[in-house]
Enzyme design. Structure first.
Site, PDB file in Angstrom:
ATOM      1  N   LYS A  13      -6.783 133.936  23.188  1.00 23.69           N
ATOM      2  CA  LYS A  13      -5.501 134.428  22.692  1.00 23.69           C
ATOM      3  C   LYS A  13      -5.516 134.600  21.169  1.00 23.69           C
ATOM      4  CE  LYS A  13      -2.201 131.692  23.863  1.00 23.69           C
ATOM      5  NZ  LYS A  13      -1.295 131.399  22.733  1.00 23.69           N
ATOM      6  N   ARG A  88       7.230 129.037  25.648  1.00 17.14           N
ATOM      7  CA  ARG A  88       6.354 128.346  26.580  1.00 17.14           C
ATOM      8  C   ARG A  88       7.035 128.042  27.898  1.00 17.14           C
ATOM      9  NH1 ARG A  88       1.604 126.485  24.346  1.00 17.14           N
ATOM     10  NH2 ARG A  88       1.784 125.982  22.145  1.00 17.14           N
ATOM     11  N   ARG A 127     -18.014 123.609  24.475  1.00 16.62           N
ATOM     12  CA  ARG A 127     -17.757 123.465  23.042  1.00 16.62           C
ATOM     13  C   ARG A 127     -18.229 122.121  22.497  1.00 16.62           C
ATOM     14  NH1 ARG A 127     -11.618 124.748  21.695  1.00 16.62           N
ATOM     15  NH2 ARG A 127     -11.495 126.821  22.561  1.00 16.62           N
ATOM     16  N   ARG A 160     -15.029 117.143  22.122  1.00 11.53           N
ATOM     17  CA  ARG A 160     -13.689 116.593  21.926  1.00 11.53           C
ATOM     18  C   ARG A 160     -13.077 116.243  23.269  1.00 11.53           C
ATOM     19  NH1 ARG A 160      -9.989 120.620  18.959  1.00 11.53           N
ATOM     20  NH2 ARG A 160     -10.494 121.598  20.921  1.00 11.53           N
ATOM     21  N   ARG A 171      -5.044 120.574  31.653  1.00  9.19           N
ATOM     22  CA  ARG A 171      -4.320 121.479  30.743  1.00  9.19           C
ATOM     23  C   ARG A 171      -4.022 122.816  31.430  1.00  9.19           C
ATOM     24  NH1 ARG A 171      -8.156 122.020  25.998  1.00  9.19           N
ATOM     25  NH2 ARG A 171      -6.677 123.477  25.086  1.00  9.19           N
TER      26      ARG A 171
END
Ligand SMILES: [Zn+2]
Length: 218
Positions: A13, A88, A127, A160, A171
């Site tokens: 995004k 949201r 990541r 992370r 999520r």
């Protein structure tokens, strides 16, 4: 062009918002950024927003809407804007429509980036971040020269908490359940356009361009 950009974590995004900002010369408005700016500026709304942020609680919708309204009234947004990260929830979408309606304005189009869940997991779980300088790497797309070490400063690379597979799936679940009513809301109003965000950023941008050309007669 008054747009909203929706997309799950990892859909790219932020990248697309930047590309659109450049190509269409419409400023991107990220709620997080403008809340932080209001806090730094010490405006009445900023002080109010900060009282929630300091406690680690979510800033209430009414406060966020006021901050956004104040921002959209500025001349630099007269040609349009791209809202990123807001609304949201359904309640926020309704509040935004009311606020814009009172100002004689409205959202014209909602772009929803759609990516397969497994692809998102793969993108995000790869990541690695440098513990020392926060440089971001990716096991498949941007591997470090030496395994586990930062190219820039030699610091250790870590995954992370946010990028762990279980966290990502959670999520994505939260995103889906939160945005489903929002997506229905805009679909019912004929404003929703779904764009596949699979593949590289240029391909995704091409699909977005096509939708915008079709919708705005560019
Ligand atoms: Zn580093």
């Amino acid at each position: 062009m008054r747009l909203i950009l929706l997309g799950p974590p990892g859909a790219g995004k932020g990248t697309q918002a930047k590309l659109m900002e450049k190509d269409y010369r419409i400023p991107q408005i990220s709620t997080g950024d403008i809340l932080r700016e209001a806090v730094t500026a010490g405006s009445t709304l900023g002080v109010l927003a900060n009282s929630f942020m300091r406690k680690g609680s979510l800033v209430p919708d009414e406060v966020v809407i006021e901050v956004i309204k104040e921002r959209l009234a500025r001349p630099e947004y007269a040609r349009g804007y791209l809202l990123d990260g807001f609304p949201r929830t359904l309640a926020q979408a309704e509040a935004l429509d009311r606020a814009l309606g009172l100002a004689g304005s409205r959202i014209e189009l909602v772009l929803s980036l759609v990516v397969d869940e497994e692809e998102l997991v793969q993108r995000l779980a790869g990541r690695r971040v440098c513990e020392r300088c926060t440089e971001v790497f990716h096991l498949s797309f941007r591997p470090p020269r030496a395994t586990g070490l930062c190219d820039r400063c030699g610091g250790p690379l870590v995954q992370r908490e946010d990028d762990r597979e279980e966290t990502i799936r959670r999520r994505l679940q939260v995103y889906k359940s939160e945005t489903a009513p929002l997506i229905d809301y805009y679909r019912q109003r004929g404003k929703l356009r779904e764009v596949s965000a699979t593949g590289d950023p240029d391909a995704v941008k091409g699909r977005i361009d096509q939708v915008l050309r079709g919708s705005f007669g560019l």
